[in-house]
Scaffold this active site. Structure first.
Site, PDB file in Angstrom:
ATOM      1  N   HIS A 297      42.666  33.347  43.888  1.00  0.00           N
ATOM      2  CA  HIS A 297      41.874  34.071  42.898  1.00  0.00           C
ATOM      3  C   HIS A 297      41.680  33.124  41.724  1.00  0.00           C
ATOM      4  O   HIS A 297      42.594  32.388  41.351  1.00  0.00           O
ATOM      5  CB  HIS A 297      42.597  35.344  42.465  1.00  0.00           C
ATOM      6  CG  HIS A 297      41.853  36.175  41.458  1.00  0.00           C
ATOM      7  ND1 HIS A 297      40.487  36.338  41.488  1.00  0.00           N
ATOM      8  CD2 HIS A 297      42.290  36.884  40.383  1.00  0.00           C
ATOM      9  CE1 HIS A 297      40.113  37.129  40.490  1.00  0.00           C
ATOM     10  NE2 HIS A 297      41.195  37.471  39.809  1.00  0.00           N
TER      11      HIS A 297
ATOM     12  N   GLU B 203      38.260  67.841  50.016  1.00  0.00           N
ATOM     13  CA  GLU B 203      36.826  67.582  49.903  1.00  0.00           C
ATOM     14  C   GLU B 203      36.491  66.376  49.030  1.00  0.00           C
ATOM     15  O   GLU B 203      35.448  65.758  49.201  1.00  0.00           O
ATOM     16  CB  GLU B 203      36.105  68.820  49.351  1.00  0.00           C
ATOM     17  CG  GLU B 203      36.193  70.041  50.262  1.00  0.00           C
ATOM     18  CD  GLU B 203      35.547  69.832  51.623  1.00  0.00           C
ATOM     19  OE1 GLU B 203      34.741  68.885  51.773  1.00  0.00           O
ATOM     20  OE2 GLU B 203      35.846  70.601  52.552  1.00  0.00           O
TER      21      GLU B 203
ATOM     22  N   GLN C 246      51.080  33.376  36.135  1.00  0.00           N
ATOM     23  CA  GLN C 246      50.761  32.044  36.634  1.00  0.00           C
ATOM     24  C   GLN C 246      50.764  30.979  35.547  1.00  0.00           C
ATOM     25  O   GLN C 246      51.279  29.875  35.737  1.00  0.00           O
ATOM     26  CB  GLN C 246      49.407  32.050  37.350  1.00  0.00           C
ATOM     27  CG  GLN C 246      49.436  32.660  38.729  1.00  0.00           C
ATOM     28  CD  GLN C 246      48.123  32.495  39.468  1.00  0.00           C
ATOM     29  OE1 GLN C 246      47.297  31.649  39.121  1.00  0.00           O
ATOM     30  NE2 GLN C 246      47.917  33.307  40.500  1.00  0.00           N
TER      31      GLN C 246
END
Length: 328
Positions: free
Chosen positions: A108, A227, A86
């Protein structure tokens, strides 16, 4: 308690006569651009010419421009390209074309919080941050609802920045679900912390450590996979549905007692001290500097970790199991 804004608190007319230039047409870019357009907002897209996102935006019926041209045409420039690029894109292709009274917006706060982008004083700077991935932002909107968002105002040159942010949030559907006001600093710091300590970093390390412990002690890797990894979604779905007590109420008494009495042996005071150190790295800017240095060097550490991750036994076992149990 935080104030929550809904549809009646936002007015889409704040966006009348304005063009929203969505910079980037990826995960969030495509969803937000489509939702805004479906809400009656004038939307154009800025992208890299000839790239996949350019074609995708064109195929969706948008007018697509090179980023500099989109920045010229837009009244609200909404930056949705990756954090690490950016700053340089802004400097070269957006900053020269910002007009007085324009809005610079984000989903953000990283680049504003850590000063990779320093906007001129003559523009509004706000954030609308959906709390969900782009595909969900789009799907839930199409279903008639929305994904909650955070909004923040960093700079209010026009005196209308909050109203514009709320209108934008309404345009993507978020005010249907609820919008909470925050700051760029709070959103950025908590977002990074959650990713590193819990949602991405912590949970994956916990899965790997528990899987490795079972395999080391002679249990079949396939059983260990089920699991420690496969069943995690069942638990997180229950937590998201109604909180942690909802989850405890819907697992067996054995699972509840074992979990409540043993969990704190896993997350110890040392774990909490490390969490505090991670937060300090974020708040001080040390993590941001480390990440930007990594990016500028060509991502050597991230590339190595990606390759190592692909080769881990849990990934190999999981890939094979998922193929065996797919729908026929």
């Amino acid at each position: 308690m935080a104030k929550i804004y809904y549809d009646e608190d936002a007015d889409l007319r704040e966006l009348d006569g304005k063009t929203v230039a969505v910079i980037g047409y990826g995960n969030q870019g495509h969803a937000q651009a489509l939702n805004l357009r479906d809400s009656g907002v004038d939307v154009i897209v800025g992208a890299l010419k000839g790239g996949k996102s350019w074609k995708a935006a064109e195929d969706a019926g948008f007018k697509v421009y090179e980023i500099s041209e989109a920045a010229k045409k837009g009244d609200i420039i909404h930056i949705l390209i990756p954090d690490e690029v950016q700053g340089e894109v802004y400097k070269k292709e957006i900053e020269p074309y910002l007009g007085e009274g324009d809005s610079l917006s984000f989903s953000h706060g990283f680049n504003i919080r850590f000063k990779q982008i320093i906007p001129p004083k003559t523009v509004d700077v706000f954030m609308v941050a959906p709390k969900g991935p782009g595909h969900l932002v789009r799907t839930v909107y199409e279903e008639g609802f929305g994904v909650p968002s955070l909004i923040a105002v960093e700079q209010d040159y026009t005196g209308r920045a909050r109203d514009t942010a709320l209108a934008f949030a309404k345009g993507i559907g978020s005010t249907r679900a609820g919008v909470i006001e925050t700051t760029f600093s709070e959103e950025t710091e908590t977002d990074l912390f959650g990713e590193q300590v819990d949602l991405c970093g912590g949970v994956t390390e916990l899965i790997l450590a528990s899987f490795e412990t079972l395999v080391k002690n002679g249990y079949q890797p396939e059983i260990a996979y089920f699991e420690t990894l496969h069943e995690l979604k069942l638990i997180t779905d229950l937590i998201q549905e109604g909180g942690m007590e909802n989850m405890w109420s819907k697992v067996s008494n054995t699972a509840e007692y074992g979990g409540r009495t043993r969990g704190k042996r896993v997350i110890t005071e040392e774990s909490r001290r490390n969490m505090q150190k991670i937060l300090e790295d974020i708040r001080s800017g040390r993590f941001a500097k480390e990440w930007m240095d990594e990016y500028r060097k060509g991502l050597p550490n991230l590339s190595r970790m990606r390759e190592e991750g692909k080769k881990h036994q849990i990934e190999v076992v999981g890939s094979n199991l998922r193929k065996m149990f797919k729908k026929r």
